[in-house]
Design a protein around this motif. Structure first.
Motif: not given
Length: 415
Positions: A74-90
């Protein structure tokens, strides 16, 4: 900058995504050691610190390849941004629980979430592979450059993480690491021109890149190699604390990375011929042998010298590994394949840091260096046993096979 490195940056956008990748990879060297430093300061328990660091690494090992598989589709932008927000919140939850002295199980829960970070190094390398797919010489230099960037992260990352956590407040190191991740990922994904275009769904087979027998050898060896790194990190912090200079651990670990950085810079200038699998095997064995002198170091200066020499084998081995991944993994799964090697390292770091933490608690800091020695021996054994898979023909649709047997669109669909 030597001319081969200058040449690879003539392609538009390369400077931007490589710079973004630098920031996005800083947490790789900061988060684990930052958690070890934070927990050891707050509780004095290296066993717990090592276990939490191991949890981070194991979480990354489980989630990383899955994230990269989604990126290939699906491409880097569509996947990486939401995953990163989850990691930072954790990460935020982990720091709050540690600071407030909440039950240990909460630390482990948030560590699992904090470990769900994307493999930014794989994302950057996949961009280089897309740009220089037809030029093995330029791609070798690009991989060497990214290996240098990795080591620069490991030179400055521990200094920043340990330094802030010891001089400012215990949670400072992991906090800044999360900030670097957020900036790096969002900057990288904002650069759409160099983002690899996802392959059509018809070209994606249902299996994992790990079905490649060559990749299996690389990952298995890197589990043991990661145990070397994880063990060295934890034991070095404890060793420095035993001698009354805990903050100096960051400098000693930086020297370790400096040796790798210098070796990688020279390696990228070379145009080597012959079988890369042989170079890889020599590199793994060299890393294993270089662990032996660590047990003889009686003070921090001698330890720093021993680690500098040990670091000389790292970057050349990593560069060669990326070339082998590209040769043995289908193009449609290249990002996932590269991430699997990082996963192997992450699993090894988890095992090594956890084992080293328990050994330090039970027998003292100096005894802990037996962990990376044992891990190095295991890595060499696995590399020897799997060498023929890497030296032989690639059979998974990787670059090596493509060059021998050019594919049609129909072939790509069937593979």
């Amino acid at each position: 900058m030597p001319s081969p490195y200058r040449a690879i940056f003539t392609a538009p956008g390369t400077k931007g995504f490589s710079a973004a990748g630098f920031f996005g990879r800083m947490p790789l060297s900061m988060m684990g050691i930052g958690v070890v430093t934070m927990i050891s300061q707050l509780t004095g328990r290296y066993g717990l610190a090592g276990a939490l660091s191991a949890t981070l690494a194991m979480s990354a090992a489980v989630c990383g390849p899955q994230v990269s598989r989604l990126v290939d589709r699906y491409g880097q932008r569509r996947v990486l941004r939401p995953v990163t927000l989850v990691a930072v919140a954790a990460v935020a939850g982990l720091l709050i629980c540690a600071q407030q002295g909440m039950p240990e199980w909460t630390l482990f829960v948030f560590s699992v979430g904090a470990g769900c970070v994307p493999s930014v190094g794989s994302m950057v390398r996949s961009r280089w592979a897309e740009i220089y797919r037809g030029s093995s010489r330029d791609l070798h230099t690009a991989y060497a450059w990214e290996s240098i960037v990795d080591e620069v992260c490991f030179i400055f990352g521990p200094i920043i993480s340990i330094g802030l956590s010891t001089a400012w407040f215990p949670e400072a190191g992991p906090l800044i690491a999360a900030g670097f991740l957020l900036v790096g990922v969002f900057w990288l994904t904002a650069q759409r021109a160099t983002e690899p275009v996802p392959h059509p769904k018809s070209q994606h087979t249902g299996g994992s890149a790990l079905r490649s027998r060559g990749l299996q050898v690389l990952v298995a060896t890197f589990v043991a190699t990661g145990a070397i790194f994880g063990g060295v990190d934890v034991v070095t912090v404890a060793f420095a604390e035993d001698r009354g200079h805990k903050s100096a651990a960051s400098l000693v670990l930086a020297v370790y990375a400096l040796g790798s950085c210098l070796a990688g810079a020279v390696f990228g200038l070379l145009h080597l011929k012959g079988n890369p699998a042989t170079r890889w095997l020599v590199g793994v064995v060299a890393m294993a042998v270089s662990m032996i002198p660590l047990q003889l170091a009686g003070n921090l200066p001698l330890l720093a010298v021993a680690l500098f020499v040990a670091g000389l084998a790292i970057a050349p081995t990593m560069v060669t590994t990326m070339a082998l991944v590209e040769a043995h993994v289908p193009r449609t799964k290249l990002t996932e394949g590269m991430t699997w090697t990082s996963t192997g390292l992450a699993v090894g770091v988890a095992l090594g840091s956890s084992a080293a933490g328990w050994v330090v608690d039970a027998a003292g800091a100096k005894a802990g260096y037996a962990v990376p020695v044992a891990a190095g021996a295991l890595a060499a054994v696995v590399a020897f046993l799997g060498y023929r898979r890497l030296a032989g023909p690639a059979s998974t649709g990787g670059r090596r096979e493509d060059e021998r047997h050019p594919r049609t669109d129909e072939d790509e669909h069937v593979a």
